[in-house]
Design an enzyme around this catalytic site. Structure first.
Site, PDB file in Angstrom:
ATOM      1  CD  GLN A   1      -3.399  -4.466   6.665  1.00 53.71           C
ATOM      2  OE1 GLN A   1      -3.206  -3.499   6.001  1.00 53.71           O
ATOM      3  NE2 GLN A   1      -3.876  -5.472   6.309  1.00 53.71           N
TER       4      GLN A   1
ATOM      5  CE  LYS B   1      -3.583  -2.402   2.176  1.00 54.63           C
ATOM      6  NZ  LYS B   1      -4.360  -2.730   3.480  1.00 54.63           N
TER       7      LYS B   1
ATOM      8  CG  ASP C   1      -9.774  -0.246   4.956  1.00 53.53           C
ATOM      9  OD1 ASP C   1      -9.335  -0.425   3.696  1.00 53.53           O
ATOM     10  OD2 ASP C   1      -9.155  -0.514   5.986  1.00 53.53           O
TER      11      ASP C   1
END
Lengths: 291, 291
Positions: free
Chosen positions: B98, B54, B121
């Site tokens: 995460q 990422k 997200d």
């Protein structure tokens, strides 16, 4: 052929109401009477009928209600100020702004403004989003939640069964599909809508049909698998010269479905009473601080 | 039999990345470089691989990234304080914590704490709830949104077609179903899960299958209607003695499906690259202030 068992919303609502009244009474005894604030804008007669029935339900079950009426000319700003005030008022546990609002008002912005913990309609994005997360312990939208209660009450098998939801509205169809698919209900859910091909065939495959499209008598007897459960969320006014008032109420499901289905919810007297009963239960739930 | 067309996630992601880089560059030129903050807790090697990819994607597309690393022993309070700080930092447009977090931490509470406008997200209840309301213009969950992008890119017909989503997770299955059923996509969507009866038959009825269950090679060639589109979201590690490292990656879809389907996304190189590309696009979107 045997007639379908009537999914009697009035009887099921009475059972739920009894529990709600008991919880309300316990809360009141502990010094916190559950309190619903209903805001109505303008003079739409149907809306006033709905609001009156909600206020009456509060009286019947021992909830306090506050009825806020404003003219159709109210500004967005002033309506938002009312919501803010009710949000800030610790004595108010549930807030409901009766839909529809006059066209100059932004209904979505009002829905978003009600505090999620006081959103007894269950329409706030936070409450709908929890449903997507599989959390069904919050404030659930009243109509789909009432349908689930009715299906459980009548012991309609859901686990692993095929359910079709007709309609994809934010208020009924989509949350209904999420509730039927959630853990604990465990149905295999299909959402059918205006763009779907072969709608009749999709319905015939279903063990459970929930119709929420707003088209009178749309679901025909030939669309229904023998033995299926059919829940009719539609409330449509159709012309009827044989009635003095010139119209009657029709659901989204044709009455002939009663000869094929094993369970069928009538209109009126089916889902309607469950919606109000769930609203009352949600208000008590909000007062209990579960959300 | 002809082989299925490969739904090449790398090529589709490259096309999306090109647009994202252009928008990022325009924003940077106007004085606002899109900025993603990635928080990682503990030393799970797979998580570190994901986070590195990422961060690298940010570099490649001209986004700024901040990488916050904390030991597995961090307290809920301290992790929440990091989120609060990033929420308050106007220079940060996207925040990602995460998954998975160590078991002593409440992941749901962390998800709920990220400001919805920085929730790149797309897991915050507010963003999921907007999906239920049929609003698909916000920050959408990366994997389902990436799958939609890939289906559009390959011109897979959706309107009125039957789509089956295998799996009902909050991260993939449920939002995937909502996106496929939303206006503009207009598929007739069925959610199939671990309690569903006749799973193979449900799959065979589908024009589009999205598999997100985490069971290697579960979807067999006999489960797929000839000509269907099959999207494989699964990334499973399976033992493989023929490989030096002793394992290989397998999707939820058996490779033989390629001989039946018209479209099939590979694993790896299918949905995986789309998830990261969508995360980048979401971050730029958040920086543009569209949400």
């Amino acid at each position: 052929m045997a007639e379908a068992q009537r999914l009697d919303g009035r009887a099921c609502a009475a059972a739920l109401d009894a529990k709600t009244a008991e919880r309300a009474s316990a809360l009141t005894a502990s010094g916190v009477q559950p309190h619903l604030a209903v805001v109505i804008v303008g003079d739409d007669p149907a809306s006033h009928v709905y609001v009156r029935s909600k206020v009456k339900a509060c009286e019947r079950l021992g909830l306090k209600s506050t009825h806020v009426e404003r003219p159709a000319s109210i500004s967005q700003e002033d309506l938002e100020a009312i919501v803010d005030e009710l949000n800030a008022d610790a004595s108010v546990h549930g807030i409901l702004v009766q839909s529809p609002l006059p066209p100059h008002l932004d209904e979505g912005a009002i829905t978003d403004r009600i505090h999620p913990a006081k959103d007894v309609d269950g329409f706030h994005p936070v409450n709908l989003g929890r449903l997507v997360q599989g959390r069904t312990d919050g404030l659930l939208p009243c109509t789909p939640s009432g349908v689930m209660e009715m299906l459980r009450w009548a012991n309609v098998p859901l686990e692993g069964k095929r359910a079709v939801v007709l309609g994809r509205s934010r208020i009924v169809g989509m949350p209904m599909a999420l509730l039927l698919a959630a853990r604990g209900a465990d149905a295999t859910v299909t959402v059918v809508h205006s763009r779907s091909e072969d709608v009749a065939e999709r319905c015939r495959e279903a063990d459970v049909i929930v119709a929420a499209v707003g088209r009178p008598d749309m679901v025909q007897a030939e669309w229904v698998k023998p033995g299926a459960a059919v829940v009719d969320v539609g409330i449509n006014r159709v012309d009827d010269d044989t009635r003095e008032r010139g119209w009657r109420l029709a659901g989204d499901v044709h009455p002939d479905v009663a000869s094929v289905a094993r369970w069928l919810s009538p209109v009126p007297g089916g889902v309607g009473p469950m919606t109000i009963a769930t609203l009352m239960a949600n208000t008590v739930r909000a007062a209990e601080g579960l959300n």
